[in-house]
Write an enzyme that holds these catalytic residues in place. Structure first.
Site, PDB file in Angstrom:
ATOM      1  N   ASP A 123       0.635  -1.205   0.065  1.00  0.00           N
ATOM      2  CA  ASP A 123      -0.006  -0.009  -0.071  1.00  0.00           C
ATOM      3  C   ASP A 123       0.674   1.100  -0.049  1.00  0.00           C
ATOM      4  O   ASP A 123       1.749   1.559  -0.929  1.00  0.00           O
ATOM      5  CB  ASP A 123      -1.049  -0.187   1.387  1.00  0.00           C
ATOM      6  CG  ASP A 123      -2.262   1.077   1.192  1.00  0.00           C
ATOM      7  OD1 ASP A 123      -2.862   0.782   0.500  1.00  0.00           O
ATOM      8  OD2 ASP A 123      -1.723   2.004   1.998  1.00  0.00           O
ATOM      9  N   ARG A 124       1.026   2.224   1.133  1.00  0.00           N
ATOM     10  CA  ARG A 124       1.615   3.559   1.070  1.00  0.00           C
ATOM     11  C   ARG A 124       3.121   3.012   0.982  1.00  0.00           C
ATOM     12  O   ARG A 124       3.754   3.668   0.320  1.00  0.00           O
ATOM     13  CB  ARG A 124       1.330   4.031   2.268  1.00  0.00           C
ATOM     14  CG  ARG A 124      -0.112   4.382   2.539  1.00  0.00           C
ATOM     15  CD  ARG A 124      -0.844   5.276   1.427  1.00  0.00           C
ATOM     16  NE  ARG A 124      -0.445   6.496   1.064  1.00  0.00           N
ATOM     17  CZ  ARG A 124      -0.584   7.267   0.001  1.00  0.00           C
ATOM     18  NH1 ARG A 124      -1.455   6.717  -0.876  1.00  0.00           N
ATOM     19  NH2 ARG A 124      -0.142   8.457  -0.250  1.00  0.00           N
ATOM     20  N   HIS A 168     -11.274   8.435   0.002  1.00  0.00           N
ATOM     21  CA  HIS A 168     -10.468   8.945   0.925  1.00  0.00           C
ATOM     22  C   HIS A 168      -9.126   9.455   0.032  1.00  0.00           C
ATOM     23  O   HIS A 168      -8.474  10.550   0.875  1.00  0.00           O
ATOM     24  CB  HIS A 168      -9.759   7.897   1.946  1.00  0.00           C
ATOM     25  CG  HIS A 168      -9.190   6.713   1.158  1.00  0.00           C
ATOM     26  ND1 HIS A 168      -9.673   5.752   0.021  1.00  0.00           N
ATOM     27  CD2 HIS A 168      -7.888   6.202   1.130  1.00  0.00           C
ATOM     28  CE1 HIS A 168      -8.908   5.077  -0.390  1.00  0.00           C
ATOM     29  NE2 HIS A 168      -7.797   5.227   0.410  1.00  0.00           N
ATOM     30  N   TYR A 228      -0.896  11.451   1.774  1.00  0.00           N
ATOM     31  CA  TYR A 228      -1.764  11.298   0.930  1.00  0.00           C
ATOM     32  C   TYR A 228      -1.900  12.527   0.092  1.00  0.00           C
ATOM     33  O   TYR A 228      -2.293  12.422  -1.031  1.00  0.00           O
ATOM     34  CB  TYR A 228      -3.257  10.930   1.494  1.00  0.00           C
ATOM     35  CG  TYR A 228      -3.353   9.435   1.648  1.00  0.00           C
ATOM     36  CD1 TYR A 228      -4.047   8.856   0.914  1.00  0.00           C
ATOM     37  CD2 TYR A 228      -3.174   9.002   2.726  1.00  0.00           C
ATOM     38  CE1 TYR A 228      -4.328   7.410   0.704  1.00  0.00           C
ATOM     39  CE2 TYR A 228      -3.129   7.567   3.067  1.00  0.00           C
ATOM     40  CZ  TYR A 228      -3.909   6.746   2.099  1.00  0.00           C
ATOM     41  OH  TYR A 228      -4.140   5.413   2.330  1.00  0.00           O
ATOM     42  N   HIS A 288      -7.023  -7.241   0.814  1.00  0.00           N
ATOM     43  CA  HIS A 288      -6.103  -5.969   0.888  1.00  0.00           C
ATOM     44  C   HIS A 288      -4.753  -6.175   1.830  1.00  0.00           C
ATOM     45  O   HIS A 288      -3.848  -6.124   1.498  1.00  0.00           O
ATOM     46  CB  HIS A 288      -6.816  -4.458   1.074  1.00  0.00           C
ATOM     47  CG  HIS A 288      -5.679  -3.478   0.781  1.00  0.00           C
ATOM     48  ND1 HIS A 288      -5.066  -3.117  -0.238  1.00  0.00           N
ATOM     49  CD2 HIS A 288      -5.273  -2.700   1.626  1.00  0.00           C
ATOM     50  CE1 HIS A 288      -4.022  -2.101  -0.057  1.00  0.00           C
ATOM     51  NE2 HIS A 288      -4.360  -1.875   1.171  1.00  0.00           N
TER      52      HIS A 288
END
Length: 308
Positions: A123-124, A168, A228, A288
Site C-alpha cells: 500500500d503506502r 479517501h 496522501y 487488501h
C-alpha cells in the site's frame, strides 16, 4: 503496552534532520526491508517478518509520519532529491513526498550497516518502495509491491462512479485544514472503516493489533493526510517526469495485487510492465491486507523474488 513483533529488537534510528524512525530488526543474512501500508504500522509484517528472519536480516520500520516514528510538519520537512540531497518542500505535500520517505529508508539501511538491500512494501509502503527503486537503483537489489499501482497510474484509472472506492484519496488531497478536522472528529470510525472494508478475513487482524493501529492513526492524522496529499501533488510530478525520461525499475520486481483491474477497467500487469522489465505479476484472491491474511503465501513470493 503496544504489541511488538516477537523476537525483534526495537530501536530508534535518525534518518534525516529531526526525523528518527521506530524500527524492529531481527535475523542475519542478506537484508530485507519491509514497509507497511495504511492504516497500519510495521506490525502488519509480524508473520512474514518472523518467517524471513530465519535466514535474512529483516528490518521493519514505521514510516515517517506513522506509528512511533517522528511526524514532522509537512511544510517544515524537506524533499530529498534523487541523489539524496535536500530541496525545499512545497505546499503540495512535498514534506511527505515518496522521494523524501524513500530517502529515509535508504538512510535507515545505511545506518544499520547495509549499503544494498531488498525492499518490499504494501500500500503506502509500496509507493515508497517504488520511488526508492527508481531513485536508488544501485541500492535496491529486489523490489516487491503489494496491492498498489504507481501513483501516476492510480490517478489515471480512477474515474466515474467506480472511483468511489477511493474517496479517501480525494478527501485527503484537499488543501490543509478541512480533511484534518473531519478525520480528527471521528478517527476510529474513519480508519476502522478501511480495516473492516478491506479485510477478506476479519480474524487476520486480532483485537489488540487493530487497537494498536487505531491508536497510532489517531495520533497521526496530520501526517497521514500529508502523506496522501503528496500523492495528489509532488508524487505525481515525480512519476510524470520519470515517465517522460523513460526511467524504469532495473531490479527484479514482484507485484501481488487483488483484481482491481476487472472492476476499474484496466490491465494491472500491463501498467506494471511499463515500469519494470523483470516483472513477476500475480493476481491474488486475498483481501487488501494480504501479509496478515496469507502470510505464508506472501513470504513464499518474497523468497522467490530474492532467489531471482
Amino acid at each position: 503496552m503496544a504489541p511488538v513483533i516477537p523476537g525483534f529488537d526495537y530501536r530508534r534510528v535518525p534518518v534525516a534532520d529531526g526525523v528518527s524512525l521506530n524500527v524492529a530488526v531481527a535475523g542475519s543474512g542478506s537484508p530485507v526491508v519491509l514497509l507497511h501500508g495504511f492504516p497500519q504500522t510495521h506490525l502488519m509484517w509480524r508473520h512474514v517478518a518472523t518467517d524471513l528472519a530465519a535466514d535474512h536480516t529483516v528490518i521493519c520500520p514505521d514510516l515517517r509520519g506513522y506509528g512511533a516514528s517522528d511526524k514532522p510538519a509537512a511544510d517544515a520537512a524537506a524533499t530529498a532529491d534523487a541523489d539524496g540531497s535536500a530541496a525545499d518542500g512545497a505546499a503540495d505535500g512535498a514534506g511527505y513526498a515518496k522521494r523524501t520517505m524513500a530517502a529515509d529508508i535508504v538512510a535507515l539501511a545505511r545506518a544499520l550497516g547495509h549499503d544494498r538491500f531488498a525492499l518490499a512494501g504494501h500500500d503506502r509502503g509500496a509507493l515508497v518502495a517504488f520511488r526508492a527503486g527508481l531513485d536508488h537503483p544501485s541500492v535496491i537489489t529486489h523490489l516487491a509491491c503489494l496491492d498498489v499501482l504507481p501513483t501516476l497510474d492510480m490517478w489515471d484509472v480512477m474515474r466515474g462512479t467506480t472511483a468511489a472506492v477511493g474517496f479517501h484519496l480525494y478527501l485527503m488531497a484537499q488543501p490543509p485544514g478541512l480533511p484534518e478536522r473531519m478525520i480528527s472528529a471521528c478517527p476510529d470510525d474513519f480508519f476502522g472503516h478501511f480495516l473492516d472494508l478491506w479485510t477478506g478475513d476479519p480474524t487476520a487482524i486480532p483485537a489488540e493489533v487493530r487497537a494498536a493501529y487505531l491508536d497510532a492513526c489517531r495520533a497521526a492524522v496530520p501526517s497521514i493526510v500529508a502523506d496522501y496529499r503528496a500523492s495528489a501533488g509532488v508524487d505525481v510530478d515525480h512519476d510524470r517526469a520519470d515517465r517522460a525520461e523513460g526511467r524504469r525499475l532495473t531490479m527484479p520486481v514482484t507485484v501481488l495485487q487483488q483484481d482491481w483491474g476487472a472492476a476499474l477497467g484496466y490491465d494491472a500487469a500491463a501498467v506494471w510492465r511499463a515500469w519494470a522489465s523483470d516483472l513477476e505479476h500475480s493476481t491474488v484472491g486475498y483481501g487488501h491486507f494480504m501479509a496478515e491474511e496469507a502470510p505464508a503465501d506472501v513470504a513464499k513470493a518474497l523468497r522467490a523474488l530474492l532467489a531471482r
